[in-house]
Structure formats: structure tokens, C-alpha cells
Design a protein around this motif. Structure first.
Motif, PDB file in Angstrom:
ATOM      1  N   ALA A   1       0.964  -1.342  -0.210  1.00  0.00           N
ATOM      2  CA  ALA A   1      -0.019   0.048   0.005  1.00  0.00           C
ATOM      3  C   ALA A   1       0.861   1.002  -0.244  1.00  0.00           C
ATOM      4  O   ALA A   1       2.049   1.228   0.647  1.00  0.00           O
ATOM      5  N   CYS A   2       0.627   2.084  -0.639  1.00  0.00           N
ATOM      6  CA  CYS A   2       1.454   3.497  -0.886  1.00  0.00           C
ATOM      7  C   CYS A   2       0.237   4.515  -0.304  1.00  0.00           C
ATOM      8  O   CYS A   2      -0.584   4.840  -1.374  1.00  0.00           O
ATOM      9  N   ARG A   3       0.585   5.204   0.624  1.00  0.00           N
ATOM     10  CA  ARG A   3      -0.395   5.986   1.199  1.00  0.00           C
ATOM     11  C   ARG A   3       0.209   7.448   0.988  1.00  0.00           C
ATOM     12  O   ARG A   3       1.288   7.999   1.615  1.00  0.00           O
ATOM     13  N   ILE A   4      -0.680   8.209   0.510  1.00  0.00           N
ATOM     14  CA  ILE A   4      -0.344   9.604   0.121  1.00  0.00           C
ATOM     15  C   ILE A   4      -1.009  10.623   1.234  1.00  0.00           C
ATOM     16  O   ILE A   4      -2.133  10.937   1.209  1.00  0.00           O
ATOM     17  N   THR A   5      -0.307  11.098   2.240  1.00  0.00           N
ATOM     18  CA  THR A   5      -0.741  11.721   3.307  1.00  0.00           C
ATOM     19  C   THR A   5      -1.421  13.045   2.990  1.00  0.00           C
ATOM     20  O   THR A   5      -2.519  13.247   3.615  1.00  0.00           O
ATOM     21  N   ASP A   6      -0.787  13.836   2.263  1.00  0.00           N
ATOM     22  CA  ASP A   6      -1.450  15.234   2.027  1.00  0.00           C
ATOM     23  C   ASP A   6      -2.667  15.090   0.931  1.00  0.00           C
ATOM     24  O   ASP A   6      -3.416  16.201   0.987  1.00  0.00           O
ATOM     25  N   LEU A   7      -2.559  14.143   0.192  1.00  0.00           N
ATOM     26  CA  LEU A   7      -3.976  14.074  -0.759  1.00  0.00           C
ATOM     27  C   LEU A   7      -5.110  13.206   0.093  1.00  0.00           C
ATOM     28  O   LEU A   7      -6.181  13.176  -0.583  1.00  0.00           O
ATOM     29  N   GLY A   8      -4.550  12.472   1.014  1.00  0.00           N
ATOM     30  CA  GLY A   8      -5.698  11.568   1.721  1.00  0.00           C
ATOM     31  C   GLY A   8      -6.285  10.623   0.615  1.00  0.00           C
ATOM     32  O   GLY A   8      -7.366  10.146   0.934  1.00  0.00           O
ATOM     33  N   THR A   9      -5.269   9.941  -0.121  1.00  0.00           N
ATOM     34  CA  THR A   9      -5.498   8.869  -0.917  1.00  0.00           C
ATOM     35  C   THR A   9      -4.404   7.895  -0.889  1.00  0.00           C
ATOM     36  O   THR A   9      -3.395   7.957  -0.034  1.00  0.00           O
TER      37      THR A   9
END
Length: 111
Positions: free
Chosen positions: A35-43
Motif C-alpha cells: 500500500a502506498c499512502r499519500i498523506t497530503d492528498l488523503g488517498t
């Protein structure tokens, strides 16, 4: 801040590069969900690392992923483009990777 589409394109580029080096990656016995979680985009995006390849990359999180990478959109793109060094990004907490110690060792060989 990069967009969701730019992050998806960067991950697709990473998948192409890993595919091009699949022979070297085949030496690394690693078959795990990612899983790759993009924290600033909430995606998030998820897929599977298998024999040095990134397969089945899709939108959305996989909360049960064995390997989880969390970072901002700009840092993700900088990592994939080679402008940000992964060990330095980990040390500065710009990137976090959640995985077993053995998986981290194997990942290091891939990257």
C-alpha cells in the motif's frame, strides 16, 4: 502539492522500471501486498510486489497490506524521479515504511 494523477503516473513509472529490471528482482524472493499512502492528498494506491515486479496497481488503500509506504505527494514523486534519497528520507521522517525487518532487507535490494 502534486495531484493524484501525477502520483499515479509516478507509480506507473516505478512499475515500468521494476519490470525492466525484473531479472535482477527475480533474485529477491519477495511476494507481498503493498500500500502506498499519500498523506497530503488523503488517498492511497495498492498492488503487489512479486519477484521484483509491481503488479496490479489500483486506487484505494489495502489496510491488510504487508508493506505500507506513507509519504506526501511531492516526496513520492521526488523519490521515484531520483531527486530524494530513500535512506535520507526515512531518516528525516519524510517517508515511513511499515514492514517486517526481513521484508525491509529484501526491499533494500530492490531499490
Amino acid at each position: 502539492m502534486a495531484s493524484v494523477d501525477e502520483c499515479r503516473q509516478a507509480l506507473d513509472e516505478l512499475a515500468r522500471r521494476l519490470e525492466a529490471n525484473a531479472n535482477a528482482g527475480a533474485l529477491v524472493n519477495l511476494d507481498r501486498t503493498l500500500a502506498c499512502r499519500i498523506t497530503d492528498l488523503g488517498t492511497a494506491f495498492h498492488g503487489r510486489l512479486s519477484n521484483g515486479r509491481l503488479l496490479g496497481l489500483e486506487d484505494g488503500d489495502d489496510p491488510k497490506a504487508k508493506i505500507a509506504l506513507s509519504t506526501t505527494s511531492d516526496d513520492l514523486i521526488a523519490l521515484i524521479q531520483g531527486r530524494l534519497d530513500l535512506p535520507r528520507a526515512l531518516a528525516n521522517r519524510r517517508v515511513s515504511i511499515s514492514a517486517s525487518p526481513f521484508d525491509l532487507l529484501k526491499l533494500r535490494k530492490l531499490l
